[in-house]
Design a protein around this motif. Sequence first.
Motif, PDB file in Angstrom:
ATOM      1  N   ILE A 206      -2.762  20.443  21.642  1.00 24.28           N
ATOM      2  CA  ILE A 206      -3.704  19.514  22.281  1.00 24.28           C
ATOM      3  C   ILE A 206      -3.841  19.849  23.767  1.00 24.28           C
ATOM      4  CG2 ILE A 206      -4.116  17.100  22.908  1.00 24.28           C
ATOM      5  CD1 ILE A 206      -2.527  16.376  20.304  1.00 24.28           C
ATOM      6  N   LEU A 207      -2.698  20.036  24.430  1.00 22.74           N
ATOM      7  CA  LEU A 207      -2.712  20.341  25.855  1.00 22.74           C
ATOM      8  C   LEU A 207      -3.429  21.666  26.127  1.00 22.74           C
ATOM      9  CD1 LEU A 207      -1.965  19.917  28.789  1.00 22.74           C
ATOM     10  CD2 LEU A 207       0.343  20.756  28.278  1.00 22.74           C
ATOM     11  N   GLU A 208      -3.168  22.677  25.313  1.00 22.97           N
ATOM     12  CA  GLU A 208      -3.815  23.972  25.506  1.00 22.97           C
ATOM     13  C   GLU A 208      -5.337  23.857  25.405  1.00 22.97           C
ATOM     14  OE1 GLU A 208      -2.022  26.506  22.621  1.00 22.97           O
ATOM     15  OE2 GLU A 208      -0.047  26.512  23.626  1.00 22.97           O
ATOM     16  N   ALA A 209      -5.818  23.051  24.454  1.00 26.94           N
ATOM     17  CA  ALA A 209      -7.265  22.865  24.308  1.00 26.94           C
ATOM     18  C   ALA A 209      -7.851  22.156  25.525  1.00 26.94           C
ATOM     19  CB  ALA A 209      -7.567  22.086  23.032  1.00 26.94           C
ATOM     20  N   ILE A 210      -7.137  21.140  26.017  1.00 30.49           N
ATOM     21  CA  ILE A 210      -7.613  20.425  27.209  1.00 30.49           C
ATOM     22  C   ILE A 210      -7.588  21.349  28.421  1.00 30.49           C
ATOM     23  CG2 ILE A 210      -7.105  18.517  28.790  1.00 30.49           C
ATOM     24  CD1 ILE A 210      -6.075  16.930  26.365  1.00 30.49           C
ATOM     25  N   GLU A 211      -6.540  22.160  28.536  1.00 35.15           N
ATOM     26  CA  GLU A 211      -6.421  23.084  29.668  1.00 35.15           C
ATOM     27  C   GLU A 211      -7.585  24.074  29.724  1.00 35.15           C
ATOM     28  OE1 GLU A 211      -1.706  23.710  30.676  1.00 35.15           O
ATOM     29  OE2 GLU A 211      -2.502  24.675  28.874  1.00 35.15           O
ATOM     30  N   ARG A 212      -7.981  24.597  28.586  1.00 36.18           N
ATOM     31  CA  ARG A 212      -9.043  25.609  28.590  1.00 36.18           C
ATOM     32  C   ARG A 212     -10.446  24.997  28.551  1.00 36.18           C
ATOM     33  NH1 ARG A 212      -6.693  26.509  23.328  1.00 36.18           N
ATOM     34  NH2 ARG A 212      -8.075  25.731  21.680  1.00 36.18           N
ATOM     35  N   GLY A 213     -10.510  23.656  28.649  1.00 30.93           N
ATOM     36  CA  GLY A 213     -11.807  22.986  28.669  1.00 30.93           C
ATOM     37  C   GLY A 213     -12.529  23.074  27.347  1.00 30.93           C
ATOM     38  N   ASP A 214     -11.793  22.867  26.261  1.00 33.55           N
ATOM     39  CA  ASP A 214     -12.333  22.964  24.894  1.00 33.55           C
ATOM     40  C   ASP A 214     -12.343  21.573  24.270  1.00 33.55           C
ATOM     41  OD1 ASP A 214     -12.972  23.489  22.277  1.00 33.55           O
ATOM     42  OD2 ASP A 214     -11.211  24.745  21.860  1.00 33.55           O
ATOM     43  N   PRO A 215     -13.384  20.769  24.499  1.00 37.68           N
ATOM     44  CA  PRO A 215     -13.390  19.390  23.992  1.00 37.68           C
ATOM     45  C   PRO A 215     -13.344  19.305  22.472  1.00 37.68           C
ATOM     46  CG  PRO A 215     -15.527  19.981  24.920  1.00 37.68           C
ATOM     47  CD  PRO A 215     -14.585  21.058  25.303  1.00 37.68           C
ATOM     48  N   ASP A 216     -14.049  20.208  21.780  1.00 36.62           N
ATOM     49  CA  ASP A 216     -14.023  20.168  20.317  1.00 36.62           C
ATOM     50  C   ASP A 216     -12.637  20.504  19.790  1.00 36.62           C
ATOM     51  OD1 ASP A 216     -16.704  19.510  20.238  1.00 36.62           O
ATOM     52  OD2 ASP A 216     -17.387  21.569  19.972  1.00 36.62           O
ATOM     53  N   GLY A 217     -11.984  21.478  20.414  1.00 35.23           N
ATOM     54  CA  GLY A 217     -10.626  21.822  20.006  1.00 35.23           C
ATOM     55  C   GLY A 217      -9.658  20.686  20.265  1.00 35.23           C
ATOM     56  N   ALA A 218      -9.787  20.033  21.426  1.00 36.43           N
ATOM     57  CA  ALA A 218      -8.911  18.906  21.748  1.00 36.43           C
ATOM     58  C   ALA A 218      -9.089  17.785  20.732  1.00 36.43           C
ATOM     59  CB  ALA A 218      -9.201  18.402  23.159  1.00 36.43           C
ATOM     60  N   ASN A 219     -10.344  17.508  20.355  1.00 35.99           N
ATOM     61  CA  ASN A 219     -10.634  16.489  19.347  1.00 35.99           C
ATOM     62  C   ASN A 219      -9.986  16.860  18.022  1.00 35.99           C
ATOM     63  OD1 ASN A 219     -12.181  15.325  17.036  1.00 35.99           O
ATOM     64  ND2 ASN A 219     -13.359  14.328  18.648  1.00 35.99           N
ATOM     65  N   TYR A 220     -10.157  18.103  17.607  1.00 38.92           N
ATOM     66  CA  TYR A 220      -9.620  18.563  16.323  1.00 38.92           C
ATOM     67  C   TYR A 220      -8.094  18.477  16.283  1.00 38.92           C
ATOM     68  CZ  TYR A 220      -7.928  21.798  12.777  1.00 38.92           C
ATOM     69  OH  TYR A 220      -7.233  22.357  11.734  1.00 38.92           O
ATOM     70  N   TYR A 221      -7.443  19.000  17.319  1.00 38.04           N
ATOM     71  CA  TYR A 221      -5.978  19.011  17.301  1.00 38.04           C
ATOM     72  C   TYR A 221      -5.395  17.611  17.424  1.00 38.04           C
ATOM     73  CZ  TYR A 221      -5.966  24.100  17.530  1.00 38.04           C
ATOM     74  OH  TYR A 221      -6.134  25.432  17.241  1.00 38.04           O
TER      75      TYR A 221
END
Length: 241
Positions: A206-221
């Motif tokens: 979750i943190l990695e997705a937020i760090e790279r600015g990936d909102p869809d990834g953050a939502n998914y994880y």
Amino acid sequence: MAARAAKRNGGDVASESAVAATVKALVAMIGEGRWPRGTVLPPQRELAKLLDISRATLREAISVLLTTGEIRARDNGRGFTIADAADRAEGAVWPHAARYSLREVYQLRHVVESYAAQLAGMSRTDADLANLRQALEAFRSAARSADLTAYAEADFEFHRSILAISGNRLLIDMHHTFAGVMLESQRMPALRPGDLWPAVKEHELILEAIERGDPDGANYYMRRHISMGGSRSGLAPAELP
């Protein structure tokens, strides 16, 4: 006593929360037979004075002991009983069942927290990321030491931070209103047999997705993490969000 123990171990309560110290103190006193199993726990005012803690801290510690099955609420609603062997064999229970099922709580978390993670992926700052990394490290540390109280508190703080980063005041206020219920839902997975590390790895994703600015990834994880947390809490596959 609990407050003094925390101070001896870390200068104040930096390394161990007052609630965690209180839980440990009460469990030790029960284990030593200070109050025989099956008898009534002393009144909260007396316990707070004995342990040199606030009533608020004591209430949080009692909530933990109720969840773990160490104590039981009395049938008349007045006070608590030290659980005997038969009570303890039943294991952890969901303490908010009279108001909300555990399934309902995880359904709400699935919707609210996944969207909050998505928003966080779009609006995070360097300071936000630093706070999330700190919460994640506290979560890792608690998993290493198997400190279940600190584990649940660090888990709660990681999720609370993501809600704050989202910037949606209604989501933040909703989470704050039901903070006690949310925290209890995050205690449940740790109270069942199993490895504490999968949730740490899920937080990392979750943190990695937020760090790279990936909102869809953050939502998914986040959605996957909430579903896995529900499973670790004992929800059946058909009950998972």
